[in-house]
Design a protein around this motif. Structure first.
Motif, short mmCIF file in Angstrom:
data_model
loop_
_atom_site.label_atom_id
_atom_site.label_comp_id
_atom_site.label_asym_id
_atom_site.label_seq_id
_atom_site.Cartn_x
_atom_site.Cartn_y
_atom_site.Cartn_z
N ALA A 215 -27.14 -44.34 43.82
CA ALA A 215 -26.91 -44.13 45.25
C ALA A 215 -26.93 -45.46 46.00
O ALA A 215 -26.06 -45.73 46.83
N VAL A 216 -27.90 -46.31 45.69
CA VAL A 216 -28.01 -47.60 46.35
C VAL A 216 -26.86 -48.51 45.94
O VAL A 216 -26.30 -49.25 46.76
N ALA A 217 -26.50 -48.47 44.66
CA ALA A 217 -25.41 -49.32 44.18
C ALA A 217 -24.08 -48.97 44.86
O ALA A 217 -23.26 -49.85 45.13
N LEU A 218 -23.86 -47.69 45.14
CA LEU A 218 -22.62 -47.28 45.80
C LEU A 218 -22.61 -47.67 47.28
O LEU A 218 -21.55 -47.95 47.85
N VAL A 219 -23.78 -47.67 47.91
CA VAL A 219 -23.85 -47.94 49.33
C VAL A 219 -23.89 -49.43 49.63
O VAL A 219 -23.19 -49.91 50.53
#
Length: 315
Positions: free
Chosen positions: A242-246
């Motif tokens: 989730a953090v990598a995508l954001v």
């Protein structure tokens, strides 16, 4: 005439079988506990051994050319900032929802709402990440412009604001949605275990429902709330996709609304597939740092819970 004490023999046989069952269960529990410790020790040993080359390598060989400390510090800070934002947003909302389900909502509504909260925890993290990157970041970007124009005198809202909305603040908001069901579910179960006599005594003394919650429910559930928050913190610290995508990779920024910052888990996930040589050791060393941070957070949480129980017992 020969008489046999059947009752005594049956009782002796039953006690013998019970002792044997206790021994088997005790041995199985001991084995499981030792296995967990062995696995944890093995993981820690692997991380330490693989991270040593990154610790002793010349500074110029580490990504960025300034040494491991200079490389790891921005992403450690990004990890802590994102997790802190998630907890600041999620904790009061989660406690409020848990109190509504346990003490305010009608039974049917409480049951349905509880199922919905539990379902939120089952949604894959990549779905949250895609939602945050494709929808939330785009919709919240204008608010970052407003923050930069009106509150830019604060370092955390200093412009220029990110035009894409993919910032550490957006990542923290996504993480808050992800940890919300964890904190809510555990807090709800703790609140439901509050002794009814305590609640009824407070109401009998003329307390309102909120005063009863403040005097009886929240003090009883405080250790459980701390445990729930620490579990949510663990999820926020270790969240990857989730953090990598954001987030977009970048250098450390003091502002929450500028592009940049990264977390340890996302840094490892994005770079490990193509890494080789010393870069692999550097990423494993970053994993070791995250391992130590998580272990430290859990130790502090356990210490707080233990101290609270001792204080409550003394009173």
């Amino acid at each position: 005439m020969l008489k046999v004490d059947v009752t005594t023999n049956s009782l002796t046989t039953s006690q013998g079988a019970g002792r044997a069952g206790d021994k088997v269960f005790s041995g199985a529990a001991l084995t499981a506990g030792c296995l967990i410790l062995a696995v944890l020790f093995g993981v820690a040993l692997f991380l330490v051994v693989q991270a040593i080359p990154a610790f002793v390598a010349p500074a110029a060989d580490i990504q960025g050319g300034q040494g491991f400390i200079a490389y790891i510090w921005p992403i450690v800070l990004g990890t802590l900032i994102a997790a802190l934002i998630a907890l600041v947003i999620a904790t009061p909302v989660a406690i409020g929802v848990a109190l509504f389900i346990s003490h305010y909502a009608p039974r049917r509504l409480a049951s349905g709402l509880g199922y919905v909260i539990d379902l939120l925890a089952a949604i894959p993290s990549v779905v949250y990440g895609a939602w945050g990157a494709a929808f939330l970041a785009k919709e919240i970007a204008p608010a970052y412009d407003w923050l930069a124009n009106n509150l830019g005198w604060l370092p955390i809202f200093q412009g220029p604001a990110s035009a894409t909305g993919k910032t550490i603040l957006t990542a923290g908001i996504v993480l808050s949605v992800m940890v919300l069901p964890i904190i809510t579910s555990l807090s709800r179960e703790i609140f439901l275990q509050t002794p009814k006599l305590h609640e009824e005594a407070a109401l009998a003394l003329g307390a309102t429902r909120w005063e009863m919650i403040k005097m009886a429910v929240l003090p009883f559930g405080r250790p459980g709330i701390i445990s729930a928050v620490m579990l949510g913190l663990g999820r926020a610290l270790g969240e990857t996709m989730a953090v990598a995508l954001v987030l977009s990779s970048g250098v450390l920024t003091a502002s929450l609304i500028q592009s940049g910052n990264q977390t340890i888990a996302a840094e490892i996930a994005l770079n490990f597939p193509e890494a080789s040589g010393l870069k692999v050791n550097t990423l494993i060393a970053a994993g070791l740092v995250l391992f130590v941070i998580t272990l430290g957070v859990n130790m502090v949480a356990r210490w707080i819970i233990t101290k609270h129980k001792e204080f409550s017992g003394a009173n």
